[in-house]
Structure formats: structure tokens, C-alpha cells
Design an enzyme around this catalytic site. Structure first.
Site, PDB file in Angstrom:
ATOM      1  NE  ARG A 203      -4.670   2.277   6.245  1.00  0.00           N
ATOM      2  CZ  ARG A 203      -4.481   1.494   5.181  1.00  0.00           C
ATOM      3  NH1 ARG A 203      -3.598   1.859   4.248  1.00  0.00           N
ATOM      4  NH2 ARG A 203      -5.142   0.380   5.042  1.00  0.00           N
TER       5      ARG A 203
ATOM      6  NE  ARG B  58      -8.600  -5.657  -0.517  1.00  0.00           N
ATOM      7  CZ  ARG B  58      -8.090  -4.463  -0.222  1.00  0.00           C
ATOM      8  NH1 ARG B  58      -7.776  -3.630  -1.173  1.00  0.00           N
ATOM      9  NH2 ARG B  58      -7.862  -4.141   1.025  1.00  0.00           N
TER      10      ARG B  58
ATOM     11  NE  ARG C 207      -6.199  -3.787   6.728  1.00  0.00           N
ATOM     12  CZ  ARG C 207      -5.108  -3.049   6.904  1.00  0.00           C
ATOM     13  NH1 ARG C 207      -4.744  -2.670   8.104  1.00  0.00           N
ATOM     14  NH2 ARG C 207      -4.387  -2.695   5.865  1.00  0.00           N
TER      15      ARG C 207
ATOM     16  CE  LYS D 174      -2.199  -4.407  -1.529  1.00  0.00           C
ATOM     17  NZ  LYS D 174      -1.865  -4.793  -0.129  1.00  0.00           N
TER      18      LYS D 174
ATOM     19  NE  ARG E  27      -0.135   1.287   6.713  1.00  0.00           N
ATOM     20  CZ  ARG E  27      -0.804   0.503   5.876  1.00  0.00           C
ATOM     21  NH1 ARG E  27      -0.415   0.407   4.620  1.00  0.00           N
ATOM     22  NH2 ARG E  27      -1.839  -0.190   6.296  1.00  0.00           N
TER      23      ARG E  27
HETATM   24  P1  AP5 Z   1       2.295  -0.252   2.235  1.00  0.00           P
HETATM   25  O1  AP5 Z   1       2.964   0.089   0.958  1.00  0.00           O
HETATM   26  O2  AP5 Z   1       1.439   0.804   2.873  1.00  0.00           O
HETATM   27  O3  AP5 Z   1       1.489  -1.649   2.099  1.00  0.00           O
HETATM   28  P2  AP5 Z   1       0.165  -2.003   1.337  1.00  0.00           P
HETATM   29  O4  AP5 Z   1       0.341  -3.339   0.730  1.00  0.00           O
HETATM   30  O5  AP5 Z   1      -0.279  -0.893   0.430  1.00  0.00           O
HETATM   31  O6  AP5 Z   1      -0.814  -2.123   2.585  1.00  0.00           O
HETATM   32  P3  AP5 Z   1      -2.302  -1.633   2.824  1.00  0.00           P
HETATM   33  O7  AP5 Z   1      -2.570  -1.905   4.285  1.00  0.00           O
HETATM   34  O8  AP5 Z   1      -2.522  -0.202   2.380  1.00  0.00           O
HETATM   35  O9  AP5 Z   1      -3.093  -2.584   1.948  1.00  0.00           O
HETATM   36  P4  AP5 Z   1      -4.537  -2.983   2.059  1.00  0.00           P
HETATM   37  O10 AP5 Z   1      -4.718  -3.713   0.793  1.00  0.00           O
HETATM   38  O11 AP5 Z   1      -4.943  -3.699   3.292  1.00  0.00           O
HETATM   39  O12 AP5 Z   1      -5.285  -1.569   2.244  1.00  0.00           O
HETATM   40  P5  AP5 Z   1      -6.204  -0.704   1.288  1.00  0.00           P
HETATM   41  O13 AP5 Z   1      -5.869   0.714   1.542  1.00  0.00           O
HETATM   42  O14 AP5 Z   1      -6.203  -1.223  -0.104  1.00  0.00           O
HETATM   43  O15 AP5 Z   1       3.428  -0.695   3.263  1.00  0.00           O
HETATM   44  C1  AP5 Z   1       3.101  -1.121   4.583  1.00  0.00           C
HETATM   45  C2  AP5 Z   1       4.247  -0.707   5.534  1.00  0.00           C
HETATM   46  O16 AP5 Z   1       5.437  -1.407   5.162  1.00  0.00           O
HETATM   47  C3  AP5 Z   1       4.619   0.784   5.466  1.00  0.00           C
HETATM   48  O17 AP5 Z   1       4.968   1.209   6.752  1.00  0.00           O
HETATM   49  C4  AP5 Z   1       5.850   0.836   4.540  1.00  0.00           C
HETATM   50  O18 AP5 Z   1       6.704   1.910   4.838  1.00  0.00           O
HETATM   51  C5  AP5 Z   1       6.496  -0.505   4.827  1.00  0.00           C
HETATM   52  N1  AP5 Z   1       7.202  -1.077   3.691  1.00  0.00           N
HETATM   53  C6  AP5 Z   1       6.777  -1.075   2.388  1.00  0.00           C
HETATM   54  N2  AP5 Z   1       7.674  -1.730   1.613  1.00  0.00           N
HETATM   55  C7  AP5 Z   1       8.667  -2.158   2.461  1.00  0.00           C
HETATM   56  C8  AP5 Z   1       9.873  -2.894   2.258  1.00  0.00           C
HETATM   57  N3  AP5 Z   1      10.233  -3.342   1.042  1.00  0.00           N
HETATM   58  N4  AP5 Z   1      10.643  -3.168   3.337  1.00  0.00           N
HETATM   59  C9  AP5 Z   1      10.280  -2.743   4.583  1.00  0.00           C
HETATM   60  N5  AP5 Z   1       9.152  -2.021   4.832  1.00  0.00           N
HETATM   61  C10 AP5 Z   1       8.359  -1.738   3.772  1.00  0.00           C
HETATM   62  O19 AP5 Z   1      -7.655  -1.043   1.875  1.00  0.00           O
HETATM   63  C11 AP5 Z   1      -8.064  -0.571   3.130  1.00  0.00           C
HETATM   64  C12 AP5 Z   1      -9.529  -0.893   3.329  1.00  0.00           C
HETATM   65  O20 AP5 Z   1     -10.328  -0.233   2.310  1.00  0.00           O
HETATM   66  C13 AP5 Z   1      -9.921  -2.377   3.189  1.00  0.00           C
HETATM   67  O21 AP5 Z   1      -9.708  -3.105   4.392  1.00  0.00           O
HETATM   68  C14 AP5 Z   1     -11.392  -2.272   2.825  1.00  0.00           C
HETATM   69  O22 AP5 Z   1     -12.185  -1.964   3.955  1.00  0.00           O
HETATM   70  C15 AP5 Z   1     -11.410  -1.063   1.884  1.00  0.00           C
HETATM   71  N6  AP5 Z   1     -11.194  -1.438   0.481  1.00  0.00           N
HETATM   72  C16 AP5 Z   1     -10.191  -1.002  -0.335  1.00  0.00           C
HETATM   73  N7  AP5 Z   1     -10.320  -1.522  -1.567  1.00  0.00           N
HETATM   74  C17 AP5 Z   1     -11.427  -2.298  -1.534  1.00  0.00           C
HETATM   75  C18 AP5 Z   1     -12.068  -3.114  -2.499  1.00  0.00           C
HETATM   76  N8  AP5 Z   1     -11.582  -3.240  -3.767  1.00  0.00           N
HETATM   77  N9  AP5 Z   1     -13.180  -3.786  -2.144  1.00  0.00           N
HETATM   78  C19 AP5 Z   1     -13.697  -3.665  -0.882  1.00  0.00           C
HETATM   79  N10 AP5 Z   1     -13.126  -2.916   0.090  1.00  0.00           N
HETATM   80  C20 AP5 Z   1     -12.005  -2.236  -0.236  1.00  0.00           C
END
Ligand code: AP5
Length: 208
Positions: free
Chosen positions: A155, A88, A166, A13, A122
Site C-alpha cells: 500500500r 476516526r 498516520r 483490525k 504488509r
Molecule cells: P492489518 O489487519 O492489515 O491491520 P489494520 O489494523 O487493519 O491496519 P490498517 O493499516 O489497514 O489500518 P488503518 O486504520 O490505518 O487503515 P485504513 O485502511 O482503515 O494488519 C497489519 C499487518 O499485520 C498485516 O501484514 C498482517 O498480516 C499483520 N498481522 C495482523 N495480525 C497479526 C498478528 N496477530 N500477529 C502478527 N502479525 C499480524 O485507512 C487507510 C486510510 O483511509 C486512512 O489513512 C485515511 O486516509 C482513509 N480513511 C479510512 N477510514 C477513514 C475514516 N473513517 N475517516 C477518514 N479517513 C479514513
């Protein structure tokens, strides 16, 4: 256009949100990035949320909603924005409906066995936010950002134990949000297992 990206952790994402936001000239609002910035700056919010994030649990709704509402007050979001990481759970989706109706919700579909290596391999730039992967998209100079040379970080919530939490949280709390938007006719599924360019093309088709 108001767009939200949904999907399990590591589905790509953030990678795609950065590309699409720059293409559409709209702000990329990642609640994860906002919360990580608060943790890094040791603000009162950051201190409160750090434990939840490191453990891989969701931050309480009221805290995330407050942060998002504040960000959406900025004039740059008037013409549209790209939400990444919100909502979420169904309560967050309901709260959002009150003040920001979405035009389209894109669901990044990727099986769990492909998520794990994406997360554990990552690395991210703490300065500019560029996302790398040691296998699929390594930096040119090991451990350092191609853009600004900053030392890349792993991270804390990408440790295996937190990743497992997660994924459970995603299944239990976030997956029901897909049904919520499907019932409203807003959901489009993006097969997220192809290359970055293939996924990007699928997103363009879904928004056309
Ligand atoms: P990446 O693009 O980083 O993936 P992502 O889907 O963004 O993964 P996240 O782990 O950031 O998502 P998340 O939803 O768990 O975390 P968030 O920061 O929102 O890609 C991942 C890897 O794959 C990278 O190495 C990339 O290079 C690779 N890749 C990408 N595309 C590829 C492809 N096509 N082919 C091959 N490789 C590829 O949330 C973190 C924490 O914040 C949560 O756990 C929670 O504690 C808190 N939080 C955030 N939002 C909320 C909310 N709304 N409510 C409550 N808590 C929240």
C-alpha cells in the site's frame, strides 16, 4: 449486533474483521477498503481522496460519512455489521450515533514499536483483499496471493513517511474516540500483540 473495531494503523483490525465477519455472517464494512476501491476505479470520490490517503491523512468527514451512509442502505446490514476504520474522530462518532448505535467497540491495543514492522512488511491482494505479512504470514509463492495468484501490492500509505503521519493522526484525532466510547461503557480492550489465533480468542471473549 453492531460492532466497531478501533485501534492504530497495523494493529490487526482488518485481519480480524475478515475472520469475525465471516464467523458472524455479517458484512465487514471497512472505510479504508471502500476508499481504496474508489481510488482504484478513478471515481470522482477516488480522485478527490487519493492525495489524503497517500499522505496518511484522514479523508474529510463529509466524504467518508456519505460513503458509509450509502453502504448502510443496503439490506445486508440490517442484521448487524462490523465497522473497521470508522469512526476516526469524535465528530465521526457523533455523526454515527445519529443513525447507527453501536453495541460494542473493540480497541486493538498494540505498542508503536510493534506497529511499524507490521505495516512496512504488509502486502495485500488487490483482487480478494487477503492480507499478508512478509514476516508473520508470508504468501506461499513470493509476491503472489495464495488464493487467486494475483500480484500482491504494498500500500502506498505503508511507506515509512506516510506511516509516521498516520501514527500522529491516530494519536491526535482517533485516540480521543476511545474515551468517548469508554464513557458510554461500550469499549473493550483487546491485547493485539499475540498470534492471530490468540487475538481472535480475545475478541470472542470480549463479545461473549
Ligand atoms: P492489518 O489487519 O492489515 O491491520 P489494520 O489494523 O487493519 O491496519 P490498517 O493499516 O489497514 O489500518 P488503518 O486504520 O490505518 O487503515 P485504513 O485502511 O482503515 O494488519 C497489519 C499487518 O499485520 C498485516 O501484514 C498482517 O498480516 C499483520 N498481522 C495482523 N495480525 C497479526 C498478528 N496477530 N500477529 C502478527 N502479525 C499480524 O485507512 C487507510 C486510510 O483511509 C486512512 O489513512 C485515511 O486516509 C482513509 N480513511 C479510512 N477510514 C477513514 C475514516 N473513517 N475517516 C477518514 N479517513 C479514513
Amino acid at each position: 449486533m453492531m460492532i466497531a473495531f478501533l485501534g492504530p494503523p497495523g494493529a490487526g483490525k482488518g485481519t480480524q474483521a475478515k475472520l469475525l465477519a465471516s464467523e458472524l455472517h455479517v458484512p465487514h464494512l471497512s472505510t479504508g477498503d471502500m476508499l481504496r476501491a474508489a481510488v482504484k476505479a478513478r471515481t470522482p470520490l477516488g480522485v478527490e481522496v487519493e492525495g489524503f490517503m497517500t499522505a496518511g491523512k484522514l479523508v474529510p468527514d463529509r466524504l467518508v460519512l456519505g460513503l458509509l451512509r450509502e453502504r448502510l442502505r443496503a439490506p445486508d446490514t440490517a442484521g448487524g455489521c462490523l465497522l473497521d476504520g470508522y469512526p476516526r474522530n469524535v465528530a465521526q462518532a457523533e455523526a454515527l450515533r445519529e443513525f447507527l448505535p453501536l453495541d460494542r467497540v473493540l480497541y486493538f491495543d498494540l505498542p508503536e514499536q510493534e506497529l511499524l514492522p507490521r505495516l512496512t512488511e504488509r502486502r495485500s491482494c488487490p483482487t480478494c483483499g487477503t492480507i499478508y505479512n512478509l514476516r508473520s504470514h508470508p504468501p506461499k509463492h513470493a509476491g503472489h496471493c495464495d488464493r487467486d495468484g494475483a500480484e500482491l501490492i504494498h500500500r502506498p500509505d505503508d511507506r515509512l513517511e506516510a506511516v509516521r503521519t498516520r501514527l500522529q493522526v491516530y494519536q491526535g484525532e482517533t485516540a480521543p474516540v476511545l474515551e468517548y466510547y469508554r464513557a458510554k461503557g461500550l469499549l473493550r480492550t483487546i491485547p493485539a500483540g499475540g498470534s492471530v489465533e490468540e487475538v481472535r480468542a480475545a475478541i470472542r471473549r470480549a463479545l461473549a
